[in-house]
Design a protein around this motif. Structure first.
Motif, short mmCIF file in Angstrom:
data_model
loop_
_atom_site.label_atom_id
_atom_site.label_comp_id
_atom_site.label_asym_id
_atom_site.label_seq_id
_atom_site.Cartn_x
_atom_site.Cartn_y
_atom_site.Cartn_z
N VAL A 103 -2.11 -2.85 0.84
CA VAL A 103 -2.27 -1.65 -0.12
C VAL A 103 -0.91 -1.45 -0.71
N PRO B 152 4.36 3.09 5.28
CA PRO B 152 4.00 2.94 6.87
C PRO B 152 4.05 4.47 7.31
N GLY C 61 1.69 1.76 -0.68
CA GLY C 61 1.39 2.52 0.46
C GLY C 61 2.57 2.16 1.37
N GLU D 292 -4.73 4.66 7.38
CA GLU D 292 -3.32 4.70 7.68
C GLU D 292 -2.36 3.55 7.36
N ILE D 293 -1.50 3.58 6.87
CA ILE D 293 -0.58 2.20 6.74
C ILE D 293 0.29 2.17 7.73
N LEU E 226 -4.65 1.74 -4.27
CA LEU E 226 -4.33 3.00 -3.71
C LEU E 226 -4.90 3.89 -4.66
N SER F 105 3.61 9.82 4.08
CA SER F 105 4.65 9.45 5.17
C SER F 105 6.05 10.22 5.03
N ASP G 244 4.61 -4.18 0.04
CA ASP G 244 2.93 -3.63 -0.01
C ASP G 244 2.97 -3.05 1.33
N GLY G 245 1.97 -2.40 1.43
CA GLY G 245 1.72 -1.44 2.84
C GLY G 245 0.62 -2.23 3.31
N THR H 47 -3.91 7.23 3.51
CA THR H 47 -4.32 6.98 2.00
C THR H 47 -5.99 6.80 2.02
N ALA I 143 -2.72 -2.11 6.53
CA ALA I 143 -3.40 -1.26 7.25
C ALA I 143 -4.70 -2.01 7.84
#
Ligand SMILES: C[S@@+](CC[C@H](N)C(=O)[O-])C[C@H]1O[C@@H](n2cnc3c(N)ncnc32)[C@H](O)[C@@H]1O
Length: 562
Positions: A127, A132, A130, A99-100, A152, A159, A108-109, A136, A111
């Protein structure tokens, strides 16, 4: 400048030879032991800001740095990479259902995943693409002490803010640039407002704890949200060890991410570190025409290049004399297959003029920009703001915020434009003030600033070539009648300048910045560390969206004397 983070690191790998005596078997081939050595990064650079963002994420999840520290040394000195169970292969693996949790200021995400080697330890994963709330599948491919870089692979659950249906760029998901296309424009503006909030939280904590910071205003929109950039620089690399180019190399922009998640993009642009790009959804129409021309030229001429190169594509705007032939007024520019300079025409109804736009590729050629009825000339390779559509809005906002309150009719007013470039803010703010003094380190830009003022019929501007603080050697305007514009490069202002500015004690300051993190650091330093800084209040703070579809935000902070 006082730094709030002492521990900013970027990897630098050093090697030392391991002697044959180290081997239990005696004589084996000498191998090099690699040592991880941290390289200092400016805290306000993306690598520096990431450290703050990681610290935030750890705090929110009740974790310590130790809980997420990776054994980088073990990976660097893993001599059994072919072994399936090697440390490298354990670290660099696919992780499912991740999960982000948050978004970095670079878009960027972030996690948190399990550490594959050490029980009860975690890892922070970056990520790209990615968001929130996304769940993923990712592949870890590079390990740093406090985080891992990943690709990714799939978005298992989307999301609520993910809007893949909005994507226009056919290269989306693998090219750096239009990274936010999968967000509504409103969401992009909200994220940029949040970036400003975080920047002040990280770099101006005392202003926040002492309640000296106003609420960040909503981000001002760009009239053009696509096709707005007036400068792009596609490039190509020479293949390693190649002396002559046998095939045309990819010409375009750097790769960001390997998008197995985005099937539409898998093949477009190729797979090299520089992608082959034939359209840019951020660049203006004439630059896209120029890109087509220059790609066609490169197709014929690539064998003449002995090394990689960057191609400049810069928009040039010409005010047309309608009594003359358009083609005679264009000057040099990118040419089409027939050898004619490509151009498009635009009507500026507000100012009653017709404009022609060409695409210039020569760094040294003089180009023109047209802002709010003023014309600015500068050399194509020099700095000029990149989104022409938002400039009338920004220059108006700056002008209005420079006004000294309670001024009496007829009282003289003065302006200082520090880091003035070729005079954009000086010229656009010159009406209604008695004198403008600009200061700029590039002598070339100063020469253009002087010419620009003159060509626009502006007679009250003076420009000084030198470091910003040189201004204070000769400044003679009364401080309580003088406003100051600051528009420094990404690294921000330096302490000497900030101290002298506080000593000069101007009536108002408008600080414009393309790096809100260094802006936040400078504003806190100015208010909390300089002698007269405490006599100022932050009147307003807000972003301007100079770069729609990207994570970048331009921040404007207004200070007035209390
Ligand atoms: C972000 S640009 C702003 C230029 C201008 N205000 C504009 O909007 O076109 C920053 C400018 O600061 C200049 N610069 C960089 N370091 C400087 C220094 N120490 N003193 C004065 N100018 C500097 C650069 O040459 C560049 O023109």
């Amino acid at each position: 400048m006082s730094s709030t983070n002492k521990d900013i690191t970027e990897p630098k790998i050093e090697t030392t030879k391991r002697s044959s005596n180290d081997s239990p078997l005696g004589k084996i081939k000498k191998q090099k032991l690699k040592k991880y050595k941290a390289k200092k990064a400016d805290p306000t650079s993306p690598a520096g800001v990431l450290q703050f963002e990681i610290a935030d994420l750890l705090k929110d999840n009740n974790l310590t740095k130790e809980c997420v520290t990776n054994d980088v040394s073990a990976i660097l000195n893993d001599f059994n990479k072919e072994d399936q169970n090697s440390i490298t292969n354990q670290y660099h693996r696919i992780v499912k259902d991740v999960e982000i949790l948050t978004l970095t200021s670079s878009g960027d995400g972030l996690a948190i995943i399990e550490n594959p080697v050490k029980n009860d330890q975690k890892q922070i994963a970056i990520v790209p693409f990615g968001l929130p709330g996304d769940v993923t599948n990712i592949r870890v491919f590079k390990t740093h002490p406090l985080f891992v870089e990943t690709d990714l692979l799939d978005v298992v659950k989307k999301s609520p803010i993910r809007r893949d249906d909005l994507i226009k760029d056919k290269y989306f998901g693998k090219v750096s640039g239009s990274q936010f296309e999968f967000l509504t424009y409103e969401k992009q503006l909200e994220i940029k407002q949040n970036t400003i909030n975080n920047a002040y939280k990280y770099f101006a904590p005392r202003l926040i704890s002492e309640k000296l910071l106003p609420t960040t205003g909503s981000t001002i929109t760009s009239p053009l949200q696509y096709y707005y950039r007036t400068k792009i620089t596609p490039h190509f690399d020479m293949p390693r060890r190649a002396k002559v180019l046998e095939e045309r190399p990819p010409l375009g922009f750097g790769q960001k991410g390997r998008p197995t998640w985005r099937k539409e993009t898998l093949e477009v642009g190729g797979h090299a570190s520089t992608l082959d790009i034939d359209e840019c959804t951020l660049a203006t129409d004439i630059l896209n025409i120029g890109l087509t021309n220059e790609r066609a030229r490169f197709e014929k001429e690539f064998k003449n290049y002995k090394k990689g190169a960057t191609i400049l594509l810069r928009e040039n705007t010409i005010i047309l004399d309608e009594s003359k032939d358009v083609k005679e007024q264009l000057g040099e520019g990118s040419r089409d297959a027939n050898g004619d300079v490509s151009y498009i025409t635009v009507d500026d109804k507000e100012n009653g003029v017709k404009l022609a736009k060409t695409c210039v590729t020569n760094q040294r050629q003089i180009v023109s920009e047209y802002v709010d009825g003023y014309t600015f000339k500068f050399t194509a390779g020099e700095f000029f703001q990149n989104n022409n559509s938002i400039l009338p809005i920004v220059t108006k906002y700056v002008r209005e915020n420079l006004q000294i309150p309670n001024s009496k009719e007829g009282e003289p007013k003065y302006l200082v434009d520090a880091y003035c470039g070729s005079g954009l803010f000086s010229v656009c703010s010159s009406k209604g003030v008695d004198k403008v003094t600009g200061v700029e380190i590039s002598a070339d830009s100063v020469a253009f600033a002087k010419k620009n003022a003159e060509a626009n019929g502006v007679k009250n501007c003076d420009f000084i070539a030198g470091k910003a603080e040189k201004l204070f050697e000769s400044i003679s305007t009364p401080n309580d009648r003088t406003s100051v514009i600051l528009d420094p490069p990404r690294k921000g202002c330096d302490e000497i300048f900030m101290k002298q500015l506080a000593e000069y004690f101007p009536a108002r300051i408008v600080y414009i910045s393309c790096n809100v993190h260094s802006q936040a650091r400078d504003i806190e330093y100015f208010i909390k560390e300089t002698e007269k800084g405490s006599h100022y209040k932050i009147e307003s703070l807000r972003g301007f969206d100079f770069f729609p579809q990207t994570h970048h935000v331009e921040s404007v902070c207004v200070l007035s004397r209390v």
